[in-house]
Design an enzyme around this catalytic site. Structure first.
Site, PDB file in Angstrom:
ATOM      1  N   TRP A   1      34.722  41.347  41.509  1.00 26.35           N
ATOM      2  CA  TRP A   1      34.694  42.412  40.551  1.00 26.35           C
ATOM      3  C   TRP A   1      36.419  42.420  40.063  1.00 26.35           C
ATOM      4  CZ3 TRP A   1      32.924  44.631  36.722  1.00 26.35           C
ATOM      5  CH2 TRP A   1      33.419  45.911  36.310  1.00 26.35           C
TER       6      TRP A   1
ATOM      7  N   GLN B   1      50.526  23.595  43.210  1.00 28.34           N
ATOM      8  CA  GLN B   1      50.531  24.472  42.042  1.00 28.34           C
ATOM      9  C   GLN B   1      51.277  23.699  41.042  1.00 28.34           C
ATOM     10  OE1 GLN B   1      49.180  27.252  41.655  1.00 28.34           O
ATOM     11  NE2 GLN B   1      48.629  28.450  43.506  1.00 28.34           N
TER      12      GLN B   1
ATOM     13  N   HIS C   1      37.009  35.750  43.870  1.00 23.65           N
ATOM     14  CA  HIS C   1      36.130  35.758  42.794  1.00 23.65           C
ATOM     15  C   HIS C   1      35.130  36.934  42.925  1.00 23.65           C
ATOM     16  CE1 HIS C   1      37.051  31.459  42.637  1.00 23.65           C
ATOM     17  NE2 HIS C   1      37.231  31.556  41.599  1.00 23.65           N
TER      18      HIS C   1
ATOM     19  N   HIS D   1      31.267  36.339  33.850  1.00 23.37           N
ATOM     20  CA  HIS D   1      31.339  34.849  33.994  1.00 23.37           C
ATOM     21  C   HIS D   1      31.413  34.373  35.710  1.00 23.37           C
ATOM     22  CE1 HIS D   1      35.483  35.437  35.255  1.00 23.37           C
ATOM     23  NE2 HIS D   1      35.625  34.258  35.669  1.00 23.37           N
TER      24      HIS D   1
END
Length: 858
Positions: free
Chosen positions: A517, A717, A515, A553
């Protein structure tokens, strides 16, 4: 002046009045002034005396008050009633008016009122005659054989006498010396407990008819209400005093608590109100220093215009002076003469130059501890009373609350200043510097970037140093995409602000495995692709809000899930009880926009600015997967019923929320080789959280975050794709058909993960069989156990896989801060998706068939 009728004679009028007494009463009460009536009464009394009168009609009429007399007397009672409601009314005033009413009722020539003081002595309170010689204020102790009022006060019984000078019970006669008094009625005023309050003395002079027993009875009946009247007065005065105190305390509370700006301000207000409460000349407030066991004060009431100006601080030990004694013992001190009290510390007077006389000193408590001492000095109209102590004791409670809140306010104010300093330092280090800005500004923004609108495009392939330029390219394009509608639209952004904003956003993403850039850039690219390739009808403000929300976000993401933040008692979790990280991401976005040179929306109108912030907040909070299921369900229901309309703001907001989730999960529809690499990065972030949980609590709460259980990854998954990703992508394709590549990519990846899950299931089953055989061999070596061969059958080689699954079909909970891999933070075990499970994905207008027995899939 008026013509007289010859037939109208005085005898005729007299006879008419005798025959019509009601007319006479009505006429007198309506047309004759009460002073004239009183004169008539006195004249009649002097002329006829008090004997019974026989009327012309033969009826016997006793000397009683007539109706018009009652009218006059009723006004007297109204005066008495008004007196009882007067705040200044005391016992003497009420009894004086009551005595006057009684005297008038029995037509007495005069009356005297005597009251009993605290020393049980009689004293004259009032007299009616001005001709009486001035009496002594005190008549002496209550005892018989002295005066009439003393005798009545002693016996507590009323007395009627018509021979004042010759009665041995009271040889001194009236309490007030009079040469004309011959007949008297004395009535005691008794309290409910039979205690004597006073005596009312009614008398008649020479020439008047003596009092009769009937008149004594009238006087008794009137004065018997003295106790009730006085009790009512005292109760009313007590209630009014309490109400006045309550109003005073309410004013104190409003004044102090509405204007808590500093401790000094509160202290000054306390001193001002304390003086008003007990009518004191000066006030002092000493605070307790528990560390040094001292009392200190630096604000003093000087009595001048510049009063309450902070002065040099005065400190002295808690065992010295009146204030020290009160602070040490908690005892309330009321001292009439300060200099005669050994506890008085003259040092304060020497330092302030003020002469202290009387003192009222009281402790101030907070939570059972003495935090200060209020000292009132020199009562203006005498010495401090018990009533002052009671009122001030209540006031001291409010003082304690005010001082406590003032201290809290000072702490908060200092903490706020520290916070501002910290924010200033952090903002300096968290903002892009001039060097970064200049380097980025020198790089030209390309006019076109090939393949950037491809859904299979890999944003992770772009170097981090070049990502800001790509961001600027996409942001400028969104700003300009509606310029054909408004020629001034292109001027609604500032490139310099966009550069600073983008670089600062990049700087505020932490260096966590996933999480970061790069993830923000990939999500922003996914949203840009949707905006540019689909036939949507979002407004320009909504398009810009979607893109900026995707870019921001996950600002300042710590690489931990919301559940971890809550269970680890993170300060963020204390601030935001729900959607913890999402709220933090939005607030961090607003903080960046508020920095100088970072407001990319400064050219928007006020209404547009308010709207775009609301849309950005809505979009960022929508990345909380806890909200995804309800949003997607509502949108799916609207789409299935054919009720969706782009004109509805609510429908557009649902599409915006679903689009944010689709963009946040963009890695799930990327090509297989790229997705496998991203999953490795995602798992590393989750495994790091699992490692911390092992250290802190000794176990991993979510098995998927345990790096020792990596073999369960393919199965999880598959569940994530089937339960979340494909439902999200399919409703997107239903509203925006151009986004169908998301569904296709997810279906292809599902096939690969299914194959890995099947392979893992077979290997696990084989391993379990071998363990079972070894166990049975050990238990019974002589017995040979043959296991039937495992036979796998499928009813059909071609299995149609449909994605019509609801979130409830996937038996696990999704953590809302895990972005496109939030399934890894599941609180419940994932479903057993073995090799014999047949579930695939069907896309509208295209049938996807997976061969479950083909050599390639095996």
């Amino acid at each position: 002046m008026y013509a007289r009728s010859p037939d109208l004679q005085p005898d005729t009028v007299t006879q008419f009045l005798f025959d019509n007494p009601d007319f006479l009463d009505t006429f007198v009460s309506q047309h004759v002034h009460e002073d004239r009536i009183r004169q008539w009464s006195q004249r009649k009394h002097r002329v006829q005396g008090h004997n019974a009168v026989t009327l012309t009609n033969g009826d016997l009429f006793k000397d009683q008050r007539s109706n018009w007399k009652n009218c006059v007397q009723s006004k007297k009672w109204r005066i008495l009633q008004d007196l009882t409601k007067d705040n200044t009314t005391n016992k003497a005033r009420v009894f004086t008016e009551l005595a006057a009413c009684a005297a008038e009722s029995v037509n007495a020539d005069g009356h005297n009122l005597y009251l009993v003081d605290d020393q049980n002595q009689l004293f004259l309170a009032s007299k009616s005659s001005k001709n009486q010689r001035a009496p002594s204020a005190c008549l002496g102790r209550i005892e018989p054989r002295t005066s009439l009022p003393a005798y009545v006060a002693f016996t507590k019984e009323s007395v009627l006498t018509n021979s004042l000078l010759g009665d041995p019970r009271f040889p001194l006669g009236l309490g007030v010396e009079s040469d004309r008094g011959v007949s008297a009625i004395a009535v005691p005023l008794l309290h409910g407990n039979n205690a004597i309050l006073g005596v009312v003395e009614l008398y008649r002079n020479y020439g008047s008819v003596p009092f009769s027993p009937e008149e004594e009875e009238v006087a008794d009946m009137m004065l018997v209400w003295a106790d009730i009247c006085m009790e009512y007065v005292e109760m009313y005065n007590s209630m009014m005093k309490q109400r006045k105190l309550n109003d005073f305390l309410l004013a104190v509370t409003k004044s102090i608590f509405q204007d808590i700006v500093s401790m000094d301000t509160v202290i000054m207000k306390i001193m001002n109100y304390a003086k008003k409460l007990v009518i004191a000349d000066r006030a002092s407030l000493f605070l307790v220093d528990t560390k040094s066991s001292e009392l200190y004060a630096r604000i003093f009431d000087t009595g001048r215009v510049e009063e309450h100006i902070p002065q040099k601080e005065i400190r002295f030990p808690m065992d010295r002076g009146v204030a020290g004694h009160v602070a040490s013992s908690g005892e309330v001190l009321n001292i009439a003469d300060a200099y005669t009290d050994s506890r008085f510390n003259r040092d304060v007077d020497l330092q302030t130059g003020y002469r202290t006389k009387s003192i009222l000193c009281m402790p101030i408590y907070n939570r059972g501890n003495i935090i200060g001492v209020v000292q009132m000095v020199n009562k203006i109209d005498g010495v401090f009373t018990k009533a002052d102590e009671e009122s001030f004791e209540t006031f001291a409670i409010y003082c304690g609350l005010a001082l406590h809140h003032a201290k809290l306010y000072d702490k908060i104010r200092r903490s706020e200043q520290k916070y501002r300093v910290a924010v200033e330092v952090l903002s300096y280090h968290s903002q892009c510097n001039d060097e970064e800005y200049l380097v980025t500004k020198q790089v030209p923004i390309p006019s076109d970037i090939p393949d950037i609108l491809d859904y299979d495009y890999s944003p992770w392939a772009i170097d981090n140093d070049h990502k800001p330029v790509y961001v600027l390219y996409m942001m400028r394009d969104i700003f300009k995409m509606h310029s054909h509608k408004n020629k001034n639209e292109e001027r609604r952004f500032d490139l310099d602000d966009m550069i600073r904003f983008t670089l600062t956003v990049r700087k505020n993403y932490r260096n966590v495995p996933y999480h970061n850039w790069a993830h923000a850039f990939s999500v922003a690219h996914a949203m840009f692709t949707v905006i540019k390739t689909s036939q949507h009808r979002f407004t320009p403000i909504e398009c810009l809000a979607l893109y900026v929300a995707c870019l921001c976000h996950d600002l300042d993401h710590r690489g931990k899930t919301n559940a971890f933040m809550v269970k680890s008692a993170s300060p963020l979790a204390a601030i935001y009880s729900t959607s913890t990280m999402e709220h933090h991401h939005f607030n961090h976005t607003v903080t960046i926009l508020q920095n100088e040179g970072h407001n990319i929306f400064k050219h928007l109108t006020s209404a547009e600015y308010k709207q775009i912030l609301s849309d950005i907040r809505h979009c960022i909070l929508a990345t909380d997967l806890a909200l995804f299921f309800s949003n997607r369900s509502r949108l799916q229901d609207i789409a299935d019923k054919g009720e969706f309309s782009w004109e509805s703001a609510e429908h557009r907001r649902l599409v915006m929320a679903n689009s944010m989730t689709a963009a946040d999960l963009c890695s799930m529809y990327k090509p297989w080789n790229l997705q496998v690499q991203l999953v490795d990065v995602i798992m590393e972030e989750f495994w790091q959280q699992g490692d911390q949980e092992k250290v802190k609590i000794g176990y991993v709460q979510n098995p998927i975050m345990d790096r020792d259980k990596v073999n369960e990854l393919p199965e999880s998954q598959v569940g994530f794709l089937v339960g979340i990703c494909l439902p999200c992508y399919e409703v997107m394709a239903q509203i925006l058909p151009e986004t169908k590549p998301m569904v296709n990519g997810a279906v292809a990846n599902l096939k690969k993960w299914r194959e890995l899950a099947d392979k893992e299931a077979r290997e696990k089953e084989k391993e379990n069989e071998e363990k079972e055989k070894e166990k049975q061999t050990d238990e019974n070596q002589d017995e040979v156990i043959e296991e039937p061969p495992v036979k796998t059958e499928n009813p059909s080689d071609d299995v149609k896989v449909t994605s019509e699954m609801t979130p409830s079909s996937v038996d696990y909970a999704i953590d809302d801060s895990a972005s496109d891999t939030s399934f890894l933070a599941a609180d419940k075990p994932l479903p057993d998706l073995g090799s014999d499970r047949t579930s695939n994905i069907s896309v509208p207008s295209e049938k996807t068939v997976l061969s479950s027995k083909s050599d390639e899939s095996r």
